[in-house]
Design a protein around this motif. Structure first.
Motif, mmCIF file in Angstrom:
data_model
loop_
_atom_site.group_PDB
_atom_site.id
_atom_site.type_symbol
_atom_site.label_atom_id
_atom_site.label_comp_id
_atom_site.label_asym_id
_atom_site.label_seq_id
_atom_site.Cartn_x
_atom_site.Cartn_y
_atom_site.Cartn_z
ATOM 1 N N ILE A 109 1.034 -0.987 -0.281
ATOM 2 C CA ILE A 109 0.118 -0.300 -0.055
ATOM 3 C C ILE A 109 0.954 1.482 -0.365
ATOM 4 N N ARG A 110 2.039 1.127 0.919
ATOM 5 C CA ARG A 110 2.924 2.392 1.408
ATOM 6 C C ARG A 110 3.005 2.528 -0.465
ATOM 7 N N GLN A 111 3.913 1.618 -0.883
ATOM 8 C CA GLN A 111 4.725 1.370 -2.542
ATOM 9 C C GLN A 111 3.810 1.974 -3.482
ATOM 10 N N GLU A 112 2.637 1.483 -3.347
ATOM 11 C CA GLU A 112 1.248 2.039 -4.550
ATOM 12 C C GLU A 112 1.391 3.889 -4.244
ATOM 13 N N ARG A 113 1.209 4.287 -2.759
ATOM 14 C CA ARG A 113 0.763 5.295 -2.941
ATOM 15 C C ARG A 113 1.615 6.158 -3.257
ATOM 16 N N ASN A 114 3.537 5.930 -2.479
ATOM 17 C CA ASN A 114 4.828 6.583 -2.589
ATOM 18 C C ASN A 114 4.809 6.742 -4.640
ATOM 19 N N LEU A 115 4.888 5.613 -4.997
ATOM 20 C CA LEU A 115 5.474 6.178 -6.426
ATOM 21 C C LEU A 115 3.956 7.082 -7.254
ATOM 22 N N ILE A 116 2.657 6.765 -7.303
ATOM 23 C CA ILE A 116 1.694 7.451 -7.529
ATOM 24 C C ILE A 116 2.062 9.726 -7.245
ATOM 25 N N MET A 117 2.185 9.499 -5.950
ATOM 26 C CA MET A 117 2.102 10.699 -5.135
ATOM 27 C C MET A 117 3.673 11.443 -6.407
ATOM 28 N N LYS A 118 5.071 10.999 -5.995
ATOM 29 C CA LYS A 118 5.879 11.315 -6.563
ATOM 30 C C LYS A 118 5.447 11.544 -8.151
ATOM 31 N N ALA A 119 4.128 10.735 -8.524
ATOM 32 C CA ALA A 119 4.156 11.270 -10.441
ATOM 33 C C ALA A 119 3.356 12.397 -10.021
ATOM 34 N N THR A 120 2.009 12.594 -8.831
ATOM 35 C CA THR A 120 1.620 13.964 -9.349
ATOM 36 C C THR A 120 2.323 15.310 -8.732
ATOM 37 N N GLU A 121 3.349 14.649 -7.681
ATOM 38 C CA GLU A 121 3.865 16.173 -7.450
ATOM 39 C C GLU A 121 4.525 16.358 -8.981
ATOM 40 N N GLN A 122 4.542 16.062 -10.053
ATOM 41 C CA GLN A 122 5.527 16.034 -11.368
ATOM 42 C C GLN A 122 4.032 16.844 -12.241
ATOM 43 N N VAL A 123 3.363 16.095 -12.077
ATOM 44 C CA VAL A 123 1.976 16.347 -13.003
ATOM 45 C C VAL A 123 1.685 17.788 -12.838
ATOM 46 N N GLU A 124 1.007 17.378 -11.605
ATOM 47 C CA GLU A 124 0.155 18.517 -11.304
ATOM 48 C C GLU A 124 0.115 19.569 -11.829
ATOM 49 N N PRO A 125 1.264 19.836 -10.978
ATOM 50 C CA PRO A 125 1.764 21.513 -11.545
ATOM 51 C C PRO A 125 2.034 21.695 -13.011
ATOM 52 N N ALA A 126 2.021 20.901 -13.334
ATOM 53 C CA ALA A 126 2.304 21.138 -15.100
ATOM 54 C C ALA A 126 0.858 21.421 -15.316
ATOM 55 N N LEU A 127 0.344 20.793 -15.099
ATOM 56 C CA LEU A 127 -1.494 20.584 -16.001
ATOM 57 C C LEU A 127 -2.265 21.827 -15.584
ATOM 58 N N GLU A 128 -1.841 22.471 -14.196
ATOM 59 C CA GLU A 128 -2.611 24.086 -13.875
ATOM 60 C C GLU A 128 -1.727 24.954 -14.332
ATOM 61 N N LYS A 129 -0.379 24.682 -14.916
ATOM 62 C CA LYS A 129 -0.090 26.098 -15.709
ATOM 63 C C LYS A 129 -0.162 25.555 -16.764
ATOM 64 N N ILE A 130 -0.795 24.923 -17.054
ATOM 65 C CA ILE A 130 -1.534 24.369 -18.503
ATOM 66 C C ILE A 130 -3.023 24.901 -18.577
ATOM 67 N N LEU A 131 -3.684 24.754 -17.512
ATOM 68 C CA LEU A 131 -4.723 25.105 -17.267
ATOM 69 C C LEU A 131 -4.616 26.629 -17.591
#
Length: 188
Positions: A109-131
């Protein structure tokens, strides 16, 4: 009491069947059958074993046994122990299936969360910037949909982390008690 040869062989056959079943069941959790066999041999051993002793019982190379042992040590299914008078490492299996499951489950569970959270830390700012910066309505719509999907996943990760924490603290057993022995029955 000395077991007759036939009785001793029957016990060994029974152990082999169980070790094979353990190895096959561990595949469900993404563990290779060879690592499962190593665990099974240690599970049925009444005393700590060295890599050489395990190697002889599972008919694998010492390197393969060593790699499998590393995996089992990382999941806390096996512990390295010291044996007085012997310089070699010895290993014992954790024999509590429930403890093994909980440890494995929490780690995954923790491995899954860490993988996804690391990706969202990269992706969210990029998507928000595009918006904020795009004038293309189709791009804006796509970015908004992706951002919404990502944000919706937070509920899942919050729930799974709370579940993992309840397992780790033992609080889960307030809701789903452990059976004390095999004779107990589950009436729910």
């Amino acid at each position: 009491m000395i077991l007759l040869s036939n009785e001793h062989e029957s016990i060994e056959q029974a152990r082999d069947i169980m070790i094979s079943a353990i190895a096959q069941s561990m595949v469900i959790y993404g563990v290779t059958p060879s690592v499962g066999r190593i665990y099974g041999v240690l599970y049925f051993s009444s005393e700590p074993l060295t890599l050489d002793e395990i190697k002889d019982q599972v008919a694998m190379s010492k390197a393969s046994v060593s790699n499998g042992m590393r995996e089992l040590l990382e999941t806390d299914m096996v512990t390295k122990v010291w044996k007085k008078g012997d310089r070699k490492d010895h290993y014992v299996a954790e024999k509590d299936y429930l403890r093994n499951f909980i440890t494995y489950f929490i780690n995954k569970i923790r491995q899954e969360r860490n993988l996804i959270m690391k990706a969202t830390e990269q992706v969210e700012p990029a998507l928000e910037k595009i918006l904020l910066e795009t004038s293309d309505e189709q791009v804006k719509e796509k970015a908004a949909k992706d951002l919404a999907l990502i944000k919706n996943s937070y509920d899942y990760f919050d729930w799974t982390m709370r579940l993992a924490n309840r397992f780790e603290s033992g609080e889960i057993f307030d809701y789903l008690p452990k059976k004390q022995n095999r004779g107990d029955s589950d009436r729910t």
